[in-house]
Write a protein that holds these residues in place. Structure first.
Motif, PDB file in Angstrom:
ATOM      1  N   HIS A   1      51.264  33.910  73.623  1.00  0.00           N
ATOM      2  CA  HIS A   1      51.348  32.992  74.740  1.00  0.00           C
ATOM      3  C   HIS A   1      52.761  32.897  75.291  1.00  0.00           C
ATOM      4  O   HIS A   1      53.687  32.477  74.613  1.00  0.00           O
TER       5      HIS A   1
ATOM      6  N   HIS B   1      55.263  29.049  76.223  1.00  0.00           N
ATOM      7  CA  HIS B   1      54.868  27.808  75.580  1.00  0.00           C
ATOM      8  C   HIS B   1      56.104  27.187  74.923  1.00  0.00           C
ATOM      9  O   HIS B   1      56.756  27.817  74.110  1.00  0.00           O
ATOM     10  N   PRO B   2      56.430  25.941  75.286  1.00  0.00           N
ATOM     11  CA  PRO B   2      57.707  25.384  74.831  1.00  0.00           C
ATOM     12  C   PRO B   2      57.832  25.308  73.315  1.00  0.00           C
ATOM     13  O   PRO B   2      58.908  25.525  72.761  1.00  0.00           O
TER      14      PRO B   2
ATOM     15  N   LEU C   1      55.961  27.087  71.172  1.00  0.00           N
ATOM     16  CA  LEU C   1      55.559  28.315  70.505  1.00  0.00           C
ATOM     17  C   LEU C   1      56.521  29.451  70.767  1.00  0.00           C
ATOM     18  O   LEU C   1      56.600  30.401  70.010  1.00  0.00           O
TER      19      LEU C   1
ATOM     20  N   HIS D   1      46.895  19.703  68.880  1.00  0.00           N
ATOM     21  CA  HIS D   1      48.201  19.731  69.538  1.00  0.00           C
ATOM     22  C   HIS D   1      48.494  18.441  70.302  1.00  0.00           C
ATOM     23  O   HIS D   1      49.651  18.035  70.406  1.00  0.00           O
TER      24      HIS D   1
ATOM     25  N   LYS E   1      51.752  15.665  69.423  1.00  0.00           N
ATOM     26  CA  LYS E   1      52.759  15.237  70.402  1.00  0.00           C
ATOM     27  C   LYS E   1      52.530  13.821  70.915  1.00  0.00           C
ATOM     28  O   LYS E   1      53.305  13.344  71.736  1.00  0.00           O
TER      29      LYS E   1
ATOM     30  N   GLU F   1      46.058  25.148  73.209  1.00  0.00           N
ATOM     31  CA  GLU F   1      47.482  24.829  73.058  1.00  0.00           C
ATOM     32  C   GLU F   1      48.077  24.436  74.403  1.00  0.00           C
ATOM     33  O   GLU F   1      48.868  23.493  74.510  1.00  0.00           O
TER      34      GLU F   1
ATOM     35  N   GLN G   1      49.605  20.537  76.017  1.00  0.00           N
ATOM     36  CA  GLN G   1      50.930  20.282  76.586  1.00  0.00           C
ATOM     37  C   GLN G   1      50.816  19.495  77.886  1.00  0.00           C
ATOM     38  O   GLN G   1      51.544  18.526  78.102  1.00  0.00           O
TER      39      GLN G   1
END
Lengths: 535, 446
Positions: free
Chosen positions: A527, A530-531, A533, B19, B23, B301, B305
């Motif tokens: 990916h 992704h910040p 990852l 995820h 966060k 993922e 975010q």
């Protein structure tokens, strides 16, 4: 919704055994019959060499033929079809029967040797099962058999021939092939033939000590016991005795930490060790029965490290008793202060090591290190007191009592009955995972200072669970692999089966630089941008 | 506290939930009518084959969800009211959401074959399908599979493990021909043919399923008129987004739920991820609908975010995938198209005895490495990702092939033969570099 189907009763179409399987089963059954007959009735069969041959032939060729019949004609690959439908491997009736027979075998072996006819005849001659082993024992060491010779022979035959079965099952897999050849060699030559032949050559005329060069302390908890040290330094046992003494010390002090640093504890646990050897070969069909829960992991950490600390403590205690004036035969060679300084010096070093690991380590497991350091300090202080008080009892307890307790609870019940007897119920590595002090010792090295790890191949994991299921040590391998993390765990014995059963080629056992070995914040690749990852 | 509701507890939905939890402290609820706990869909076959129990294919222990404050509801969402942000469920009272993530997955394709709804005819996608297959295949001896792809080969392996003979109807000329080049596809076929009880019929299609008196499949007829007796028909001709319950709503859909690059839909605070999402504009060379484990995970993922406030577009990196055809492992990095693109050429090396095939694709002129299919030999993902990122040449890839090898220790190595064969075929002089620690290679620039 949420109905659960019982998959285990599926596949009810009768699967006919082929000729090879029938032959294997027949041989095995004949062998089992002879064993049970002589064991339960005490009958002494003659000629004993013929029945011994039939017994061992059935016991060895039976499983091999059965395995060939099962796997022949199939392309090389993973052979786990129906593992959870099979009564033997799914804790069904066959599994229970197997566990019960094995357990009874161990009970008789440890406490009721008479049942096997061990020296029960006139003038201490053997009868029953043990009598069958007389010709082989005479041939190898020039003395009649005893129950331990019987056990050693069974054990060796199991590793060698079920090792052949294992290699056939995983054929084309060169890691398993080479590893199994070494395990078979180690058991057959180093642990069985060598010690008995040396014994036959009167190597233990001045007292018995373990002649198996890979039986390392602290698994060989007797290594530093007074009468074992005496046996090794007895004039009749020279020069072999001192050589074994020196080798034994080098083995636990230098070889073990260094090789474990290089390749992980697998060099011992799944390549050279007898317990591990049996688990990998005879126990292979039960590897999935290990408990993978976090709870089991917690129990494992406490238990295996407690036993390790206990063995170390016990060793110090028996050494202390030994060094105390009355028993100190080494005095012939050294003054007493040498022994004392060695003892206190080693203990002091151990305390420092524990403290170092405690301050350097991370997470909860480092608390064990603190416990170890505290125990060490208590030992030093208590021994100083008894030294000054001129008493031969370490910590006010007779060290022999500790040793007997260990022999009963850990040696017999844990490593024998639970460790092997319960293979079909709890899996094949219960002892190695929860009990073995050697595994505990190497595990700490493997976790904190080693080049070994299981690498996860980028983002290819599909969380299927084959790796965790077939991990005999109960490591939840998937939990790491699906996050892209490497697997760095004290318990891993490096058998390599997780990499074999992985359908996507995700896992690889490797040795490499320590940098980046533990990747707590892994990057699952695939990916862009992704910040968390991607850096 | 904001309430994030996720419909579907497959890899996409569960990854999103995990995820978001990492966060934020938002309230998270996952609704699924399939199973209470998340399981690995790709592992269903192993339960049928007896390698694992159903609980073994659940990646997290049951206490995980409570510990991470992820509420699980086992129910079916009947209707979504996007105006009032309410979900109507079959058994549970309606649920209000602040943000909704649709991760409803797929369903097996049924192309309107005659007789497709008789007993003993089914696809394999969900846990329910697995349970049904368990019942449908008890005590039977012959099965027919329709569709030569990954699910088909899984079903074939499952059925053979129970000693059920399988006839595989494959519409194309070669196996999985829409994804694999012919050489690779033939190689897989060759492996499949080594398994007793499996018959592959190429360029053959299902015409009709014929039942017995109890409406259970008895035999099938192919388009060429062949009659094949069977007690089970596996429909494995692909899957399509499972969005029927949304079809009548204001949510914009096509084959799947139409999404923007950040996975948002035409409804406010509603996102779609995984198999059920369809990109309005496909990304790079990817299809509009991606139905792969890894893409589901990456979309999960990504949307997490956005939900926690770091708006992010779905930007998958280089394509990768893997599969296993019976005992033959397959991995792919970069793109190896079934039909090569203009200016692409291939270098294929194979060893039939050891069952290894490597198919490299690179640019004819610039020699830029484009992708690889590897069968029977494991390769290291990180290195190929790096080489694709840095546009390494085919020569560079081959030079460091030893380091990229991910096979277990002591396994046979083929790199020397591979490089020699490449040098011969393309008149090159690539020198194989000795094996290095791969981490070191990661630091070197190409």
């Amino acid at each position: 919704m949420g109905t659960t189907i019982n998959y285990s009763i599926a596949g009810d179409k009768t699967q006919n055994l082929n000729l090879m399987q029938k032959l294997g089963l027949t041989l095995g059954a004949i062998s089992l019959f002879i064993l049970l007959l002589t064991w339960l009735t005490g009958l002494t069969l003659t000629p004993n060499w013929l029945y011994l041959f039939i017994l061992l032939f059935g016991f060895s060729a039976g499983p091999v033929l059965y395995a060939i019949g099962t796997y022949k004609g199939l392309p090389a690959g993973i052979k786990n079809n129906g593992v959870y439908f099979n009564s033997l491997t799914n804790r069904g009736a066959l599994g229970w029967i197997g566990a019960i027979i094995l357990t009874l075998f161990y009970v008789c072996l440890y406490w009721y040797g008479d049942w096997f006819g061990d020296g029960t005849g006139a003038k201490g001659a053997n009868e029953g099962t043990v009598a069958l082993f007389d010709p082989l024992s005479q041939f190898m060491r020039g003395a009649p058999a005893d129950k331990w010779f019987l056990y050693g022979t069974f054990y060796t035959v199991a590793i060698v021939f079920l090792g052949v079965k294992f290699m056939y099952k995983y054929r084309k897999n060169r890691y398993h092939f080479i590893r199994t050849v070494v395990v078979m060699f180690s058991q057959l030559v180093l642990a069985y033939i060598l010690p008995y032949v040396l014994e036959g050559l009167n190597a233990t005329a001045g007292g018995y000590y373990s002649l198996n060069p890979v039986n390392a302390w602290p698994l060989n908890s007797d290594f530093l016991t007074g009468y074992r040290i005496d046996a090794r330094i007895a004039p009749e046992n020279q020069p072999l005795g001192v050589a074994y003494m020196v080798w034994g010390i080098i083995l636990f002090l230098i070889v073990t930490p260094f090789v474990t640093y290089l390749v992980g504890k697998r060099w011992y646990c799944s390549w050279f060790c007898g317990c591990g050897g049996l688990a990998e070969t005879a126990g292979d069909n039960f590897r999935h029965l290990s408990d993978k829960s976090i709870k089991a992991w917690k129990i494992e950490r406490w238990l295996v490290h407690s036993i390790m600390v206990f063995v170390m403590l016990m060793t110090v205690a028996v050494m202390y008793s030994y060094f105390s004036k009355s028993e100190f035969k080494l005095m012939m060679y050294f003054p007493a202060w040498v022994g004392y300084s060695l003892l206190f010096g080693l203990l002091g070093l151990a305390v420092l090591l524990f403290l170092f690991l405690y301050f350097k380590g991370k997470g909860k497991s480092r608390n064990f290190m603190l416990v170890g350091a505290v125990i060490g300090m208590v030992m030093i202080i208590s021994m100083l007191f008894s030294y000054l008080g001129n008493s031969s009892q370490a910590f006010g307890i007779n060290s022999n009592t500790i040793k007997k307790g260990y022999g009963f609870f850990v040696g017999a019940i844990f490593s024998g009955i639970v460790g092997v007897g319960f293979y079909p119920l709890l899996g094949n590595r219960v002892w190695c995972r929860f009990g073995c002090p050697m595994a505990g010792y190497m595990g700490i090295i493997q976790r904190f200072k080693s080049r070994f790890r299981i690498t996860t191949n980028g983002g290819q994991c599909i969380s299927c669970g084959n790796c965790s299921t077939y991990c005999e040590q109960g490591i939840d391998v998937r939990a790491y692999a699906q996050k892209g993390q490497n697997i760095v765990r004290a318990a891993c014995v490096g058998c390599g089966v997780c990499t074999s059963v992985c359908p996507r080629g995700v896992l690889k056992l490797e040795n490499g630089p320590e940098e980046g070995r533990v990747n707590d914040n892994p990057i699952i690749i695939g990916h862009e941008g992704h910040p968390t990852l991607r850096r | 506290m904001e309430h994030v509701v996720i419909i579907g507890n497959g890899i996409a939905g569960v990854t999103a939930a995990r995820h978001i939890r990492k966060k934020s402290d938002k309230r998270i609820t996952i609704i699924s009518s399939e199973s209470k706990y998340f399981f690995s869909r790709t592992a269903l076959m192993y339960v049928y084959m007896g390698h694992m129990r159903f609980e073994d294919i659940q990646p997290y222990e049951n206490h995980f969800w409570k510990k991470n404050r992820i509420d699980l509801i086992e129910d079916y969402v009947d209707e979504v009211d996007f105006q009032s942000k309410t979900l109507k469920l079959l058994q549970t009272p309606p649920i209000h959401y602040d943000q909704l993530i649709l991760a409803t997955g797929s369903k097996p394709n049924k192309f309107g074959w005659k007789g497709q709804d008789f007993h003993g005819v089914q696809g394999l996608y969900s846990k329910k399908d697995l349970d049904l297959m368990e019942q449908n295949t008890r005590g039977i001896s012959e099965a027919v599979l329709v569709g030569g792809g990954l699910i088909g080969v899984e079903m074939a392996e499952m059925l053979l493990s129970r000693n059920i003979n399988v006839t595989f109807l494959i519409r194309e000329k070669t196996f999985w021909g829409n994804a694999l080049p012919e050489s690779d596809s033939n190689f897989v076929t060759q492996h499949l043919n080594r398994h007793h009880g499996l018959t592959l019929l190429f360029e053959e299609e299902l015409d009709e399923i014929i039942p017995d008196n109890s409406k259970r499949v008895k035999e099938i007829k192919t388009k060429s008129g062949k009659i094949i007796p069977c007690q089970f028909v596996g429909l494995a001709a692909g899957v399509s987004p499972n969005i029927d319950f949304l079809k009548k709503s204001e949510l914009e859909t096509d084959k799947g739920i139409l999404v923007n690059p950040d996975l948002s839909t035409n409804q406010k605070d509603v996102y779609a991820i995984g198999d059920c999402a369809q990109f309005r504009t496909p990304i790079n060379d990817r299809g509009p609908v991606e139905q792969v484990w890894y893409t589901g995970r990456m979309m999960g993922e990504t949307v997490a975010q956005t939900i926690v406030g770091n708006k992010l577009n779905y930007q998958p990196s280089h394509w990768f995938n893997s599969a296993k055809f019976f005992d033959l492992e397959y991995q792919t990095y970069g793109r190896v198209w079934a039909k090569p693109k203009d200016n692409e050429t291939s270098f294929i090396w194979k060893n039939d005895k050891e069952e290894v095939l490597l198919h490299f694709v690179f640019d004819k002129d610039s020699k830029e490495f484009k992708g690889i299919n590897t069968f029977g030999l494991r390769l290291r993902h990180e290195l190929f990702e790096k080489w694709l990122n840095e546009k390494a040449t085919i020569q560079h890839v081959l030079k460091y092939l030893k380091t990229a090898n991910f096979e277990p220790e002591f396994f046979k190595h083929f790199e020397k033969e591979i490089v020699e064969s490449f040098n011969q075929e393309f008149d090159e002089k690539v020198e194989l570099a000795p094996k290095k620690w791969w981490g070191k290679l990661m630091k070197d620039k190409v």
